[in-house]
Design a protein around this motif. Sequence first.
Motif, PDB file in Angstrom:
ATOM      1  N   LEU A  59      43.027  37.961  43.059  1.00  0.00           N
ATOM      2  CA  LEU A  59      44.569  37.951  42.826  1.00  0.00           C
ATOM      3  C   LEU A  59      44.991  39.195  42.162  1.00  0.00           C
ATOM      4  CD1 LEU A  59      45.629  34.159  42.596  1.00  0.00           C
ATOM      5  CD2 LEU A  59      45.482  35.567  44.569  1.00  0.00           C
ATOM      6  N   GLY A  60      44.067  39.457  40.946  1.00  0.00           N
ATOM      7  CA  GLY A  60      44.676  40.319  40.001  1.00  0.00           C
ATOM      8  C   GLY A  60      44.606  41.700  40.592  1.00  0.00           C
ATOM      9  N   LEU A  61      43.074  42.040  41.267  1.00  0.00           N
ATOM     10  CA  LEU A  61      43.013  43.196  41.941  1.00  0.00           C
ATOM     11  C   LEU A  61      43.987  43.423  43.211  1.00  0.00           C
ATOM     12  CD1 LEU A  61      39.168  42.878  42.244  1.00  0.00           C
ATOM     13  CD2 LEU A  61      40.373  44.512  40.721  1.00  0.00           C
ATOM     14  N   LYS A  62      44.522  42.572  43.842  1.00  0.00           N
ATOM     15  CA  LYS A  62      45.620  42.709  44.918  1.00  0.00           C
ATOM     16  C   LYS A  62      46.845  43.143  44.192  1.00  0.00           C
ATOM     17  CE  LYS A  62      47.460  39.886  48.586  1.00  0.00           C
ATOM     18  NZ  LYS A  62      47.610  38.423  49.113  1.00  0.00           N
TER      19      LYS A  62
ATOM     20  N   ALA B   3      48.909  50.733  43.286  1.00  0.00           N
ATOM     21  CA  ALA B   3      48.382  52.184  43.626  1.00  0.00           C
ATOM     22  C   ALA B   3      48.705  52.669  44.691  1.00  0.00           C
ATOM     23  CB  ALA B   3      46.723  52.005  43.856  1.00  0.00           C
ATOM     24  N   ARG B   4      49.804  51.829  45.334  1.00  0.00           N
ATOM     25  CA  ARG B   4      50.487  52.440  46.362  1.00  0.00           C
ATOM     26  C   ARG B   4      51.535  53.504  46.025  1.00  0.00           C
ATOM     27  NH1 ARG B   4      50.744  46.701  48.552  1.00  0.00           N
ATOM     28  NH2 ARG B   4      53.090  46.782  47.776  1.00  0.00           N
TER      29      ARG B   4
ATOM     30  N   GLY C  47      48.314  42.281  37.650  1.00  0.00           N
ATOM     31  CA  GLY C  47      47.066  42.294  37.812  1.00  0.00           C
ATOM     32  C   GLY C  47      46.070  42.394  36.676  1.00  0.00           C
ATOM     33  N   LEU C  48      46.619  42.970  35.398  1.00  0.00           N
ATOM     34  CA  LEU C  48      45.781  42.873  34.331  1.00  0.00           C
ATOM     35  C   LEU C  48      45.926  41.537  33.575  1.00  0.00           C
ATOM     36  CD1 LEU C  48      46.603  46.245  32.410  1.00  0.00           C
ATOM     37  CD2 LEU C  48      44.612  45.703  33.665  1.00  0.00           C
ATOM     38  N   LEU C  49      46.947  40.685  33.653  1.00  0.00           N
ATOM     39  CA  LEU C  49      46.968  39.385  33.182  1.00  0.00           C
ATOM     40  C   LEU C  49      46.066  38.582  34.054  1.00  0.00           C
ATOM     41  CD1 LEU C  49      50.852  38.868  32.745  1.00  0.00           C
ATOM     42  CD2 LEU C  49      48.986  38.588  30.998  1.00  0.00           C
TER      43      LEU C  49
END
Length: 212
Positions: A90-93, A99-100, A198-200
């Motif tokens: 989920l975080g990487l998502k 990054a878009r 994402g970092l959380l």
Amino acid sequence: MDLPVDPDRYLTFLAVMAVMAVTPGPANLFSVANGMARGRAAVVAGVVGMSGATLVWFGAAALGLGALVTAFPAVFRVVAWAGAAYVGWLGLKSLWAAARPAPTSAADAPPPIRLGRGPLVDGFLVQLANPKAVLFFTAVLPPFMDPARDAAPQLALFAAATLGMDFLTMSAYGLGGAALARVMTRPGVRRGFDVAVGLLLVTAAALIGLRP
């Protein structure tokens, strides 16, 4: 009248539980990320999902969770690793969304990211794999159980306190995340918003997977 739980013991449990509830962990980090990504409407659903998993843990405690952990430690580690992998995904998502290319206007901004299967299911899975929950039910709760009293009423009272405090604190964390999201609606801020979510979640995954 003989009470189900000794009052002094119960008050001590409430104090310990209050400290554990407010201490940041995977569940609280997920609440913040859930509120940030989905808004206030999803906060309660996420907390309800986590509360459902807590009830599952209380059921396991009634069946002898401590003995199960001792007999099958590898099984519980696999559950924790699976939960860590899911939360990490989920975080990487969210990081991938950051990054878009950034939108040039509010009209071009993408809708809020969909973290997973929904706040209810995500919350349930996060808490089910939460090593903080295993620690609580195998190390914190047992000393407060009085073997001379009926176990079921004791567990019911301890469950009520745990669910109540968790609901308040995790809702507060989640609503804080939702409030933060409301001030991050400008298109140019969206990337930092997705990075924060994402970092959380990646941090929560690390806490789940790396805890001994």
